[in-house]
Each structure stands twice: as structure tokens, then as C-alpha cells.
Scaffold this motif. Structure first.
Motif, PDB file in Angstrom:
ATOM      1  N   MET A 252       0.838  -1.201   0.000  1.00 12.35           N
ATOM      2  CA  MET A 252       0.000   0.000   0.000  1.00 12.35           C
ATOM      3  C   MET A 252       0.868   1.244   0.000  1.00 12.35           C
ATOM      4  SD  MET A 252      -3.434  -0.827   2.173  1.00 12.35           S
ATOM      5  CE  MET A 252      -2.807  -1.430   3.736  1.00 12.35           C
ATOM      6  N   ALA A 253       0.478   2.202  -0.840  1.00 11.42           N
ATOM      7  CA  ALA A 253       1.325   3.370  -1.086  1.00 11.42           C
ATOM      8  C   ALA A 253       1.067   4.487  -0.081  1.00 11.42           C
ATOM      9  CB  ALA A 253       1.081   3.894  -2.497  1.00 11.42           C
ATOM     10  N   GLY A 254       2.085   5.324   0.124  1.00 10.83           N
ATOM     11  CA  GLY A 254       1.937   6.539   0.903  1.00 10.83           C
ATOM     12  C   GLY A 254       2.637   6.493   2.250  1.00 10.83           C
ATOM     13  N   ARG A 255       3.120   7.648   2.675  1.00 12.80           N
ATOM     14  CA  ARG A 255       3.765   7.745   3.985  1.00 12.80           C
ATOM     15  C   ARG A 255       2.802   7.351   5.094  1.00 12.80           C
ATOM     16  NH1 ARG A 255       8.031  10.772   6.523  1.00 12.80           N
ATOM     17  NH2 ARG A 255       7.549  11.001   8.736  1.00 12.80           N
ATOM     18  N   HIS A 256       1.519   7.725   4.929  1.00 14.25           N
ATOM     19  CA  HIS A 256       0.544   7.403   5.969  1.00 14.25           C
ATOM     20  C   HIS A 256       0.427   5.897   6.178  1.00 14.25           C
ATOM     21  CE1 HIS A 256      -1.579   7.286   2.168  1.00 14.25           C
ATOM     22  NE2 HIS A 256      -2.631   6.703   2.719  1.00 14.25           N
ATOM     23  N   GLN A 257       0.623   5.109   5.111  1.00 14.90           N
ATOM     24  CA  GLN A 257       0.570   3.661   5.290  1.00 14.90           C
ATOM     25  C   GLN A 257       1.804   3.139   6.033  1.00 14.90           C
ATOM     26  OE1 GLN A 257      -1.904   1.912   5.095  1.00 14.90           O
ATOM     27  NE2 GLN A 257      -3.307   2.865   3.639  1.00 14.90           N
ATOM     28  N   VAL A 306      -7.321   3.693 -13.576  1.00 14.96           N
ATOM     29  CA  VAL A 306      -8.429   4.120 -12.723  1.00 14.96           C
ATOM     30  C   VAL A 306      -8.086   3.776 -11.282  1.00 14.96           C
ATOM     31  CG1 VAL A 306     -10.887   3.883 -12.203  1.00 14.96           C
ATOM     32  CG2 VAL A 306     -10.097   3.773 -14.578  1.00 14.96           C
ATOM     33  N   ILE A 307      -8.031   4.799 -10.423  1.00 14.10           N
ATOM     34  CA  ILE A 307      -7.661   4.629  -9.019  1.00 14.10           C
ATOM     35  C   ILE A 307      -8.835   5.056  -8.160  1.00 14.10           C
ATOM     36  CG2 ILE A 307      -6.067   5.348  -7.191  1.00 14.10           C
ATOM     37  CD1 ILE A 307      -4.046   6.049  -9.428  1.00 14.10           C
ATOM     38  N   ILE A 308      -9.166   4.249  -7.139  1.00 12.14           N
ATOM     39  CA  ILE A 308     -10.195   4.650  -6.175  1.00 12.14           C
ATOM     40  C   ILE A 308      -9.561   4.823  -4.803  1.00 12.14           C
ATOM     41  CG2 ILE A 308     -12.109   3.572  -7.424  1.00 12.14           C
ATOM     42  CD1 ILE A 308     -12.009   1.289  -5.341  1.00 12.14           C
ATOM     43  N   ASP A 309     -10.081   5.796  -4.055  1.00 10.29           N
ATOM     44  CA  ASP A 309      -9.586   6.011  -2.695  1.00 10.29           C
ATOM     45  C   ASP A 309     -10.675   6.696  -1.870  1.00 10.29           C
ATOM     46  OD1 ASP A 309      -6.889   6.070  -0.988  1.00 10.29           O
ATOM     47  OD2 ASP A 309      -8.045   7.865  -0.532  1.00 10.29           O
ATOM     48  N   GLY A 310     -10.976   6.122  -0.720  1.00  9.83           N
ATOM     49  CA  GLY A 310     -12.015   6.672   0.159  1.00  9.83           C
ATOM     50  C   GLY A 310     -11.490   7.777   1.043  1.00  9.83           C
ATOM     51  N   ALA A 311     -11.028   8.855   0.445  1.00  9.26           N
ATOM     52  CA  ALA A 311     -10.534  10.011   1.213  1.00  9.26           C
ATOM     53  C   ALA A 311     -11.736  10.856   1.624  1.00  9.26           C
ATOM     54  CB  ALA A 311      -9.548  10.817   0.372  1.00  9.26           C
ATOM     55  N   HIS A 312     -12.199  10.662   2.850  1.00  7.74           N
ATOM     56  CA  HIS A 312     -13.492  11.206   3.260  1.00  7.74           C
ATOM     57  C   HIS A 312     -13.402  12.342   4.277  1.00  7.74           C
ATOM     58  CE1 HIS A 312     -12.362   8.037   6.045  1.00  7.74           C
ATOM     59  NE2 HIS A 312     -13.138   8.583   6.945  1.00  7.74           N
ATOM     60  N   ASN A 313     -12.195  12.870   4.514  1.00  8.06           N
ATOM     61  CA  ASN A 313     -12.031  14.055   5.369  1.00  8.06           C
ATOM     62  C   ASN A 313     -10.719  14.745   4.993  1.00  8.06           C
ATOM     63  OD1 ASN A 313      -9.959  12.563   6.732  1.00  8.06           O
ATOM     64  ND2 ASN A 313     -11.482  11.675   8.098  1.00  8.06           N
ATOM     65  N   ASN A 314     -10.430  15.871   5.643  1.00  8.12           N
ATOM     66  CA  ASN A 314      -9.253  16.661   5.255  1.00  8.12           C
ATOM     67  C   ASN A 314      -7.954  15.882   5.336  1.00  8.12           C
ATOM     68  OD1 ASN A 314     -10.330  19.155   4.498  1.00  8.12           O
ATOM     69  ND2 ASN A 314     -10.531  19.842   6.611  1.00  8.12           N
ATOM     70  N   GLU A 315      -7.762  15.166   6.448  1.00 16.51           N
ATOM     71  CA  GLU A 315      -6.503  14.451   6.652  1.00 16.51           C
ATOM     72  C   GLU A 315      -6.321  13.354   5.603  1.00 16.51           C
ATOM     73  OE1 GLU A 315      -7.556  16.643  10.207  1.00 16.51           O
ATOM     74  OE2 GLU A 315      -8.691  15.183   9.066  1.00 16.51           O
ATOM     75  N   ALA A 316      -7.415  12.654   5.289  1.00 20.07           N
ATOM     76  CA  ALA A 316      -7.333  11.594   4.282  1.00 20.07           C
ATOM     77  C   ALA A 316      -7.053  12.172   2.896  1.00 20.07           C
ATOM     78  CB  ALA A 316      -8.628  10.782   4.273  1.00 20.07           C
ATOM     79  N   VAL A 317      -7.657  13.319   2.585  1.00 20.76           N
ATOM     80  CA  VAL A 317      -7.406  13.964   1.293  1.00 20.76           C
ATOM     81  C   VAL A 317      -5.952  14.422   1.209  1.00 20.76           C
ATOM     82  CG1 VAL A 317      -7.957  15.963  -0.155  1.00 20.76           C
ATOM     83  CG2 VAL A 317      -9.805  14.626   0.874  1.00 20.76           C
ATOM     84  N   GLU A 318      -5.430  14.993   2.284  1.00 20.27           N
ATOM     85  CA  GLU A 318      -4.021  15.418   2.295  1.00 20.27           C
ATOM     86  C   GLU A 318      -3.094  14.246   1.998  1.00 20.27           C
ATOM     87  OE1 GLU A 318      -3.238  17.250   6.041  1.00 20.27           O
ATOM     88  OE2 GLU A 318      -4.425  19.045   5.591  1.00 20.27           O
ATOM     89  N   ALA A 319      -3.357  13.099   2.639  1.00 27.70           N
ATOM     90  CA  ALA A 319      -2.524  11.913   2.415  1.00 27.70           C
ATOM     91  C   ALA A 319      -2.639  11.434   0.976  1.00 27.70           C
ATOM     92  CB  ALA A 319      -2.932  10.802   3.379  1.00 27.70           C
ATOM     93  N   LEU A 320      -3.851  11.466   0.434  1.00 27.50           N
ATOM     94  CA  LEU A 320      -4.064  11.046  -0.955  1.00 27.50           C
ATOM     95  C   LEU A 320      -3.331  11.968  -1.925  1.00 27.50           C
ATOM     96  CD1 LEU A 320      -5.507   9.409  -3.181  1.00 27.50           C
ATOM     97  CD2 LEU A 320      -7.467  10.951  -2.904  1.00 27.50           C
ATOM     98  N   VAL A 321      -3.486  13.278  -1.750  1.00 27.44           N
ATOM     99  CA  VAL A 321      -2.853  14.253  -2.642  1.00 27.44           C
ATOM    100  C   VAL A 321      -1.328  14.105  -2.606  1.00 27.44           C
ATOM    101  CG1 VAL A 321      -2.412  16.732  -2.942  1.00 27.44           C
ATOM    102  CG2 VAL A 321      -4.757  15.901  -2.616  1.00 27.44           C
ATOM    103  N   GLU A 322      -0.786  13.934  -1.404  1.00 29.01           N
ATOM    104  CA  GLU A 322       0.670  13.786  -1.264  1.00 29.01           C
ATOM    105  C   GLU A 322       1.154  12.523  -1.974  1.00 29.01           C
ATOM    106  OE1 GLU A 322       4.461  12.475   0.318  1.00 29.01           O
ATOM    107  OE2 GLU A 322       2.562  11.449   0.720  1.00 29.01           O
ATOM    108  N   THR A 323       0.416  11.430  -1.818  1.00 29.85           N
ATOM    109  CA  THR A 323       0.821  10.156  -2.410  1.00 29.85           C
ATOM    110  C   THR A 323       0.692  10.171  -3.926  1.00 29.85           C
ATOM    111  OG1 THR A 323       0.107   9.015  -0.402  1.00 29.85           O
ATOM    112  CG2 THR A 323       0.450   7.667  -2.361  1.00 29.85           C
ATOM    113  N   ILE A 324      -0.431  10.675  -4.441  1.00 27.03           N
ATOM    114  CA  ILE A 324      -0.631  10.735  -5.894  1.00 27.03           C
ATOM    115  C   ILE A 324       0.400  11.671  -6.531  1.00 27.03           C
ATOM    116  CG2 ILE A 324      -2.206  11.476  -7.724  1.00 27.03           C
ATOM    117  CD1 ILE A 324      -3.013   8.828  -6.525  1.00 27.03           C
TER     118      ILE A 324
END
Length: 423
Positions: A252-257, A306-324
Motif C-alpha cells: 500500500m502506497a503513501g507515507r501514511h501507510q 483508474v484509481i479509487i480512494d475513500g478520502a473522506h475528510n481533510n486528513e485523508a485527502v491530504e494523504a491522498l494528494v501527497e501520495t498521488i
């Protein structure tokens, strides 16, 4: 009773909304002879990262020969996955059996007390405790909280380990408007003498967590203080006490992971040190590296991507944006976004606009889903549009990368459609 009749009865409870507090749960569980007392439970709470952390821990325990029950929400592909054994959703017949056990108790609650009607989440939580505490014994049960901790319906058992993955501004209408308010609620997971593995970035909230830990004579194991995670070119190094694991490469990708995995590793080490589990570290790390979790930067199609991600609040969106941004720096990204009520819509949209070449909004069939017009009003992107049929839009997409994100319920609908197509 059929499986569908059982599901219908459960989902009818949704109309009773969210009612924080554990008195209804305690009353019903007592009627059922307190099955929650019969589990080896690990309690996982937090604003983001709960599902992934549960999955890391479950897989590592499985690789070490243990059977593990999990309780997670919401479901992504099938309702039954909310109560799973070793990653496999329980059978339809077991759902029916559980409904037949808990339904009379919930009806008695309404008839015999002034506590009100049990909510959907309370019913499902009770089903989980009955399943693992009475019907299907496992070595461990990893319980993901639904909302907060102190007044969450899962907060009725004595855990052997607790984990707090993060604190962020989500569900503010229920948990409070400040990070400290939310920290106070999530500190309800702390139990006397039971270790807490946690990650809290806000200084005031962190101080409060340490205060509650001290009051409960509970050991606190903190990311970036006791646990050191060092990222290295897609891999990371983990250090905690005398433990030092090198070159861990997650699926799984991303620093948050990497942070979620670090919390899971530390919790497992602590279980091992306390004699609650006997673990082979090589098997644990291999399990961490192989772990996946649906709906988290998940690739559904390759051409186009096609990528899906359940980024459902600010912190999750920040992690998604940083990773993408890190993984696809020179690619053209089209966003398809939808959300439910009660989310910080303006800031979520603004963060996503930073990586979007085109920004599309839509709505979906869910009671709390926002109309696409309301979302569209928040979008400032010069290349924005409303999408009436999001399934048709995804299937007709011919661009470079399509990022489908927002509510986990929205992601669930997309994932179920793809699964149906592949059958």
C-alpha cells in the motif's frame, strides 16, 4: 428468515441515526450473558487509518498461525465483510443466525426500557460480540471503533491492547469542534493498565492523551517518540526499543501507510513482550509487506489507469494528494468526487484541485449523499463539470488517470459495480 430479510431489518435501523452512548449496548449484552467478555480483543480507534491498521495486524497474526476475527466499517464490497474471520466475510447463514439472536433483545430494549431504540451500528456491533464471544471462537478479535471512542458502541469490552491511529477534525457535530475535543473523546479507548500505541500530531491533544495514560497507569507507545519510522526510497526502517527492522516495502502506497504499519508492528511487539502472542518477526514483516485494504489507493483498471480512494475528510485527502503527487508527478489527473453530509467540503475540494487537470462532481444513491449541485458550488477549478451517471462516465473515460474519491460509501458503490462486471 432469509438473508435478505435479515439485512433489510438491520438497515431499517439506519433511520434511528447516530446516538452516542453505551447504555443500550450494555443492557443488550447483559441480556445475552455478556459475550464481549469472552474475547481476546484489540481495540483500534482514530480519525483515519483504522482499517489499514486492523488489516496489517490481522495479516501478521494470521501469518503466525493465529485465527483472527475483525470488525470493520463501512463495508466496501459486501455487508458480511464487517464481521470477518482471517479476512473472509462470515457466511450468509451466520448473518441470519445472528439477527435471530439479537432481534428479540433489541425489541426487548425498546419495550422494557426508556433507553430508546438500538441503532444500526449498535445492532451490528452486538452481532459481532455474539459471533466471536458465543458462536465462533478465535484467538484474537480486532475491533475497529465506529465513531470516536468514549461513547462508541464498541467501547464495552476490556481489551488486551489499544491503538489510536490519528486525531483529525471529522464528525465535529458529534465529537466536538476542536482537536482537543476529539482527543478527549478518543481517549475513552484508554483502559487502566492496558498499553496504547498511538499517533497524535497536535501538541495539545498529545499532552491530553499522556495525561489520561498517566491517570490510568497505562503505557503509552508513541509514533515519533518511542516508535521511529524512517522512509527510504519507497521502503522504510522501523525502530522501537531494541527492535530494528530494515527495508520494509509495503504493497500500500503513501507515507501514511508506513505510519499505520509502524503502529501495527509496535502493537504486535508489545503483545509479544507481554506474553499475549508468540510471533516470528520474519513472518510478521512478510505479512505487512503483502497486506492490502480495499478502497485505499486501489487500482481498478490499467488502461486507462483508474484509481479509487475513500478520502473522506481533510486528513485523508491530504494523504491522498501527497501520495498521488509523489507517485504520478507528470501525469494528467482527472478527479471524480462525491461526498456525504457533514464533511469539510470546501477544504477537501480545494486540496484535490491542486492535483486535478479536470474536476468532476457527482452524487450517488445513499441517504446522506450530497447533491452534486451542492458540491459543484464549492469547486473553483477552471475545468469543472457535473456528472449525472458516474458509472457511464468511468466506463467511457479515455484520459490518462482517473482518480475516483470522496465518501467510502461512494467508493463502495463503484467497487461493487466493478466486481459485478468481472463475474
Amino acid at each position: 428468515m432469509s438473508y435478505q430479510e435479515g439485512l433489510n431489518w438491520i438497515h431499517e435501523r439506519m433511520k434511528f441515526g447516530i446516538k452516542p452512548g453505551v447504555r443500550r449496548m450494555e443492557w443488550m449484552l447483559e441480556r445475552l450473558e455478556n459475550p464481549e467478555q469472552n474475547i481476546n480483543g484489540i481495540h483500534v480507534v482514530g480519525t483515519n487509518g483504522k482499517g489499514s491498521t486492523v488489516s496489517y495486524m490481522r495479516n501478521a497474526l494470521n501469518h503466525n498461525g493465529y485465527t483472527v476475527g475483525t470488525f470493520t466499517s463501512p463495508y466496501i464490497e459486501t455487508f458480511n465483510e464487517r464481521i470477518s474471520v482471517d479476512g473472509t466475510p462470515i457466511p450468509d447463514d451466520d448473518i441470519v443466525a445472528l439477527v435471530e439472536i439479537v432481534k428479540p433483545v433489541s425489541e426487548a430494549l425498546e419495550a422494557e426500557t426508556d433507553l430508546g431504540t438500538a441503532t444500526e451500528f449498535e445492532i451490528i456491533t452486538m452481532m459481532m460480540f455474539v459471533y466471536f464471544g458465543r458462536l465462533h471462537s478465535v484467538d484474537y478479535v480486532i475491533v475497529e471503533a465506529g465513531l470516536g471512542a468514549k461513547n462508541d458502541s464498541t467501547n464495552v469490552f476490556q481489551p488486551i491492547m489499544t491503538v489510536l491511529t490519528s486525531i483529525g477534525l471529522d464528525h465535529t457535530s458529534i465529537l466536538g469542534d476542536s482537536l482537543l475535543d476529539i482527543a478527549k473523546d478518543k481517549s475513552g479507548v484508554i483502559k487502566p493498565g492496558i498499553p496504547l500505541v498511538f499517533s497524535v500530531k497536535d501538541d495539545v491533544s498529545r499532552e491530553y492523551i499522556h495525561k489520561v495514560l498517566e491517570e490510568n497507569h497505562a503505557k503509552g507507545i508513541e509514533l515519533n517518540r518511542d516508535i521511529i519510522m524512517i522512509p527510504e526510497n519507497g521502503e522504510f526502517q522501523f525502530q522501537y526499543g531494541t527492535y530494528d527492522f530494515q527495508d520494509i516495502r509495503l504493497s500500500m502506497a503513501g507515507r501514511h501507510q508506513k505510519e499505520n504499519a509502524s503502529l501495527a508492528i509496535a502493537a504486535l511487539i508489545e503483545l509479544h513482550e507481554r506474553g499475549k502472542a508468540l510471533l516470528d518477526w520474519n513472518l510478521m514483516i512478510r505479512a505487512m509487506e503483502e497486506t492490502t485494504w480495499p478502497g485505499r489507493i486501489e487500482i481498478l483498471g490499467e488502461d486507462p489507469l483508474v484509481i479509487i480512494d475513500g478520502a473522506h475528510n481533510n486528513e485523508a485527502v491530504e494523504a491522498l494528494v501527497e501520495t498521488i503527487g509523489r507517485q504520478y508527478p507528470d501525469r494528467e489527473i482527472t478527479v471524480l468526487f462525491s461526498a456525504i453530509e457533514g464533511k469539510p467540503l470546501s477544504t477537501m475540494v480545494e486540496k484535490l484541485e491542486g492535483i486535478a487537470d479536470a474536476f468532476n462532481v457527482t452524487d450517488f444513491d445513499f441517504p446522506k449523499a450530497l447533491p452534486k449541485e451542492e458540491i459543484y458550488d464549492k469547486v473553483k477549478h477552471p475545468n469543472r463539470s457535473m456528472v449525472d451517471d458516474h458509472i457511464q462516465f468511468i466506463e467511457a473515460f479515455e484520459g490518462d488517470i482517473l482518480l475516483v474519491t470522496g465518501s467510502l460509501y461512494f467508493i463502495s458503490e463503484i467497487k461493487q459495480h466493478y466486481n459485478a462486471k468481472r463475474r
